[in-house]
Design a protein around this motif. Structure first.
Motif, short mmCIF file in Angstrom:
data_model
loop_
_atom_site.label_atom_id
_atom_site.label_comp_id
_atom_site.label_asym_id
_atom_site.label_seq_id
_atom_site.Cartn_x
_atom_site.Cartn_y
_atom_site.Cartn_z
N ILE A 17 0.90 -1.09 0.01
CA ILE A 17 0.06 -0.08 0.09
C ILE A 17 0.88 1.20 -0.03
O ILE A 17 1.84 1.35 0.87
CB ILE A 17 -1.12 -0.02 1.25
CG1 ILE A 17 -1.83 -1.31 1.10
CG2 ILE A 17 -1.68 1.33 1.36
CD1 ILE A 17 -2.71 -1.24 2.45
N HIS A 18 0.54 2.11 -0.78
CA HIS A 18 1.49 3.32 -1.01
C HIS A 18 0.95 4.29 0.37
O HIS A 18 -0.30 4.25 0.78
CB HIS A 18 0.92 4.32 -2.09
CG HIS A 18 1.68 5.42 -2.67
ND1 HIS A 18 1.37 6.64 -1.80
CD2 HIS A 18 2.65 5.55 -3.45
CE1 HIS A 18 2.33 7.51 -2.22
NE2 HIS A 18 3.03 6.76 -3.38
N ALA A 19 2.03 5.01 0.71
CA ALA A 19 1.86 5.92 1.89
C ALA A 19 0.61 6.85 1.90
O ALA A 19 0.07 6.99 2.86
CB ALA A 19 3.18 6.55 2.31
N CYS A 20 0.42 7.54 0.64
CA CYS A 20 -0.77 8.38 0.68
C CYS A 20 -1.99 7.61 0.96
O CYS A 20 -3.08 8.47 1.26
CB CYS A 20 -0.62 9.02 -0.79
SG CYS A 20 -1.18 7.74 -2.14
N GLN A 21 -2.26 6.48 1.06
CA GLN A 21 -3.42 5.63 1.34
C GLN A 21 -3.36 5.37 2.82
O GLN A 21 -4.28 4.71 3.42
CB GLN A 21 -3.59 4.28 0.45
CG GLN A 21 -3.64 4.78 -0.75
CD GLN A 21 -4.86 5.56 -1.17
OE1 GLN A 21 -5.93 5.32 -0.49
NE2 GLN A 21 -4.57 6.31 -2.22
N ARG A 22 -2.50 5.58 3.67
CA ARG A 22 -2.44 5.14 4.97
C ARG A 22 -3.65 5.57 5.76
O ARG A 22 -4.00 4.82 6.76
CB ARG A 22 -1.05 5.92 5.70
CG ARG A 22 -0.93 5.34 7.12
CD ARG A 22 0.50 5.95 7.53
NE ARG A 22 1.54 4.94 6.92
CZ ARG A 22 2.81 5.40 6.78
NH1 ARG A 22 3.25 6.71 7.54
NH2 ARG A 22 3.64 4.70 6.29
#
Length: 140
Positions: A17-22
């Motif tokens: 998962i990309h950090a922007c979706q955290r």
């Protein structure tokens, strides 16, 4: 129960998962697939050559250039299967869906619609679960 691991070695068995979706609320609905935040180009990497870009209709209406920027990122070319997973979180979405359909067609994306965060999470988990399955599995 899914576990969150930040950094370290990435494992192909994990959803990346990309950090922007955290802070995306749909992550709380990913329960049957181990995942970790990783330095990946797409929002969700569900396989070595498969990815998902996530977008809500509301966010698209507020930031119409966002999806074009995400599609155009260097590194997206390595994925053979690119899914645009759209969360339907508004009413009166006809124009938005027409636009997103055109974007998906022009960008060689598979368009998938979800009507809630739990449904979106199920789609993500299913793509990950079927990562190594042959295409013939769904044609029978």
């Amino acid at each position: 129960m899914a576990k969150l691991a930040v950094g370290g070695n990435t494992h192909s068995s994990r959803l990346l998962i990309h950090a922007c979706q955290r802070k995306n609320p749909l992550i709380t609905h990913i329960k049957d697939t181990p995942w970790e935040v990783a330095d990946v180009c797409p929002d969700f990497e569900v396989g070595e050559r498969s990815c998902i870009l996530f977008l809500s209709v509301r966010y698209h209406n507020l930031h119409p250039d966002y999806i074009h920027q995400r599609i155009g990122l260097q590194g997206m070319q390595k994925y053979l299967l690119k899914v645009l997973l759209v969360l339907i979180d508004m009413t009166n979405i006809k124009d938005s869906l027409m636009e997103l359909t055109q974007i998906a067609l022009r960008s060689d994306l598979t368009l998938v619609l979800a009507y809630g965060n739990s449904e979106a999470a199920r789609y993500i988990e299913t793509y990950k679960r079927y990562e190594h399955k042959p295409p013939s599995l769904i044609t029978k």
